[in-house]
Design a protein around this motif. Structure first.
Motif, PDB file in Angstrom:
ATOM      1  N   ALA A  89       0.832  -1.219   0.025  1.00 27.17           N
ATOM      2  CA  ALA A  89       0.151  -0.050   0.114  1.00 27.17           C
ATOM      3  C   ALA A  89       0.842   1.076   0.054  1.00 27.17           C
ATOM      4  N   ARG A  90       2.143   1.228   0.375  1.00 27.31           N
ATOM      5  CA  ARG A  90       2.992   2.200   0.788  1.00 27.31           C
ATOM      6  C   ARG A  90       3.476   2.724  -0.720  1.00 27.31           C
ATOM      7  N   THR A  91       3.218   1.767  -1.751  1.00 26.97           N
ATOM      8  CA  THR A  91       3.731   2.416  -3.128  1.00 26.97           C
ATOM      9  C   THR A  91       2.669   3.164  -3.800  1.00 26.97           C
ATOM     10  N   PHE A  92       1.353   3.341  -3.096  1.00 22.19           N
ATOM     11  CA  PHE A  92       0.352   3.809  -4.071  1.00 22.19           C
ATOM     12  C   PHE A  92      -0.615   4.924  -3.010  1.00 22.19           C
ATOM     13  N   ARG A  93      -0.530   4.813  -1.718  1.00 21.86           N
ATOM     14  CA  ARG A  93      -1.345   5.872  -1.100  1.00 21.86           C
ATOM     15  C   ARG A  93      -0.514   7.216  -0.664  1.00 21.86           C
ATOM     16  N   PHE A  94      -1.490   8.204  -1.145  1.00 17.81           N
ATOM     17  CA  PHE A  94      -0.872   9.525  -1.224  1.00 17.81           C
ATOM     18  C   PHE A  94      -1.521  10.209   0.337  1.00 17.81           C
ATOM     19  N   GLY A  95      -0.864  11.276   0.612  1.00 18.86           N
ATOM     20  CA  GLY A  95      -1.167  12.189   1.682  1.00 18.86           C
ATOM     21  C   GLY A  95      -1.122  13.495   0.827  1.00 18.86           C
ATOM     22  N   HIS A  96      -1.356  14.621   1.785  1.00 18.97           N
ATOM     23  CA  HIS A  96      -1.517  15.878   1.330  1.00 18.97           C
ATOM     24  C   HIS A  96      -1.087  16.899   2.355  1.00 18.97           C
ATOM     25  N   ILE A  97      -0.848  18.123   2.176  1.00 23.05           N
ATOM     26  CA  ILE A  97      -0.477  19.077   2.848  1.00 23.05           C
ATOM     27  C   ILE A  97      -1.162  20.221   2.772  1.00 23.05           C
ATOM     28  N   ALA A 116      -3.522  23.125  -1.470  1.00 17.62           N
ATOM     29  CA  ALA A 116      -3.211  21.820  -1.127  1.00 17.62           C
ATOM     30  C   ALA A 116      -2.056  21.208  -1.968  1.00 17.62           C
ATOM     31  N   ILE A 117      -1.157  20.578  -1.192  1.00 11.70           N
ATOM     32  CA  ILE A 117      -0.203  20.029  -2.152  1.00 11.70           C
ATOM     33  C   ILE A 117      -0.056  18.640  -1.851  1.00 11.70           C
ATOM     34  N   PRO A 118       0.092  17.714  -2.918  1.00 15.80           N
ATOM     35  CA  PRO A 118       0.244  16.236  -2.644  1.00 15.80           C
ATOM     36  C   PRO A 118       1.403  15.808  -2.282  1.00 15.80           C
ATOM     37  N   VAL A 119       1.508  14.774  -1.553  1.00 19.26           N
ATOM     38  CA  VAL A 119       2.491  14.113  -0.884  1.00 19.26           C
ATOM     39  C   VAL A 119       2.609  12.737  -1.583  1.00 19.26           C
ATOM     40  N   VAL A 120       3.701  12.287  -2.389  1.00 22.14           N
ATOM     41  CA  VAL A 120       3.765  11.147  -2.982  1.00 22.14           C
ATOM     42  C   VAL A 120       3.904   9.778  -2.150  1.00 22.14           C
ATOM     43  N   PRO A 121       3.378   8.629  -2.539  1.00 21.04           N
ATOM     44  CA  PRO A 121       3.547   7.694  -1.723  1.00 21.04           C
ATOM     45  C   PRO A 121       4.813   7.396  -0.810  1.00 21.04           C
ATOM     46  N   ALA A 122       4.833   6.779   0.123  1.00 26.05           N
ATOM     47  CA  ALA A 122       6.086   6.669   1.003  1.00 26.05           C
ATOM     48  C   ALA A 122       7.307   5.836   0.266  1.00 26.05           C
ATOM     49  N   ILE A 123       6.752   4.961  -0.709  1.00 22.99           N
ATOM     50  CA  ILE A 123       7.878   4.347  -1.399  1.00 22.99           C
ATOM     51  C   ILE A 123       9.068   5.125  -2.018  1.00 22.99           C
ATOM     52  N   ASN A 124       8.623   6.419  -2.331  1.00 21.62           N
ATOM     53  CA  ASN A 124       9.583   7.355  -3.074  1.00 21.62           C
ATOM     54  C   ASN A 124      10.389   8.113  -2.010  1.00 21.62           C
ATOM     55  N   TRP A 125      10.015   8.272  -0.698  1.00 19.39           N
ATOM     56  CA  TRP A 125      10.828   9.130   0.189  1.00 19.39           C
ATOM     57  C   TRP A 125      11.256   8.385   1.619  1.00 19.39           C
ATOM     58  N   GLN A 126      10.889   7.159   1.702  1.00 17.47           N
ATOM     59  CA  GLN A 126      11.069   6.626   3.121  1.00 17.47           C
ATOM     60  C   GLN A 126      12.663   6.019   3.245  1.00 17.47           C
ATOM     61  N   SER A 127      13.245   5.730   2.149  1.00 17.71           N
ATOM     62  CA  SER A 127      14.587   5.313   1.950  1.00 17.71           C
ATOM     63  C   SER A 127      15.787   6.267   2.325  1.00 17.71           C
TER      64      SER A 127
END
Length: 211
Positions: A89-97, A116-127
């Protein structure tokens, strides 16, 4: 083959703030403090590390461990509020600010300003390699909380966009979903296909049935 968002812009239209909130699973409201631990679900609530927003880090286990196993799939834990599902799910779930000011769309002139600004899924920034992108998002959150001028937020979002453009250019062609998700991170959405002109048969003048 390297792909450029500038070259691909004809494929997209501007996303609105409503679109961004529709894609999102929750608002990122603050940045993680130095004394807080990413692996403590109580301390990360409302941050980039909140599994309630971006999905569980462990397959089929909520953040607090109360529910675990495939038999619990789909359960939303009442304690940590994390849905039991695959960590994919961390490859496709978005957040926002959410922003307190409106900023111009970064790519489409004349588009509706964004609050509002989109926050891309965690796979892109968690490493470790994605840490600069995570820090760039946290800077936007900080600026929003202190009610910074829109110019400062535009500049901070520009740093996010630079990271996303690089990821977009490196995304494999065989993964169009990832390409689209990165475009969404830049407040873009795929242009809907043009509706074909429909020819209607002439039915003549409608008449009321005889009473």
């Amino acid at each position: 083959m390297y792909r450029s968002i500038e070259e691909d812009l004809p494929k997209y239209v501007a996303a609105t703030s409503e679109d961004i909130r529709t894609w999102s699973r929750g608002a990122v409201k603050r940045r993680l403090r130095h004394e807080e631990r990413r692996d403590d679900w109580r301390q990360v609530e409302g941050t980039l590390w909140d599994e309630h927003i971006f999905g569980p880090t462990r397959d089929y286990e909520c953040a607090c461990g109360r529910f675990a196993g495939r038999e619990a799939a789909g359960t939303i834990c009442p304690s940590c509020r994390v849905k039991v599902m695959s960590s994919q799910a961390r490859t496709f779930r978005f957040g926002h600010i959410n922003l307190l000011v409106k900023i111009p769309h970064p790519f489409i002139a004349g588009a509706e300003p964004l609050d509002a600004i989109p926050v891309v899924p965690a796979i892109n920034w968690q490493s470790h390699f994605g840490q600069p992108l995570a820090e760039a998002y946290e800077e936007i959150v900080h600026l929003s909380l202190i009610e910074a001028a829109d110019e400062e937020i535009v500049g901070a979002y520009g740093v996010v966009l630079a990271h996303l453009e690089r990821l977009y250019g490196e995304a494999p062609a065989h993964d169009p979903d990832q390409i689209e998700r990165l475009a969404r991170g830049m407040a873009l959405k795929v242009k809907p296909p043009e509706e074909e002109d429909i020819e209607y048969e002439d039915w003549g003048e409608l008449k009321l049935a005889d009473e």
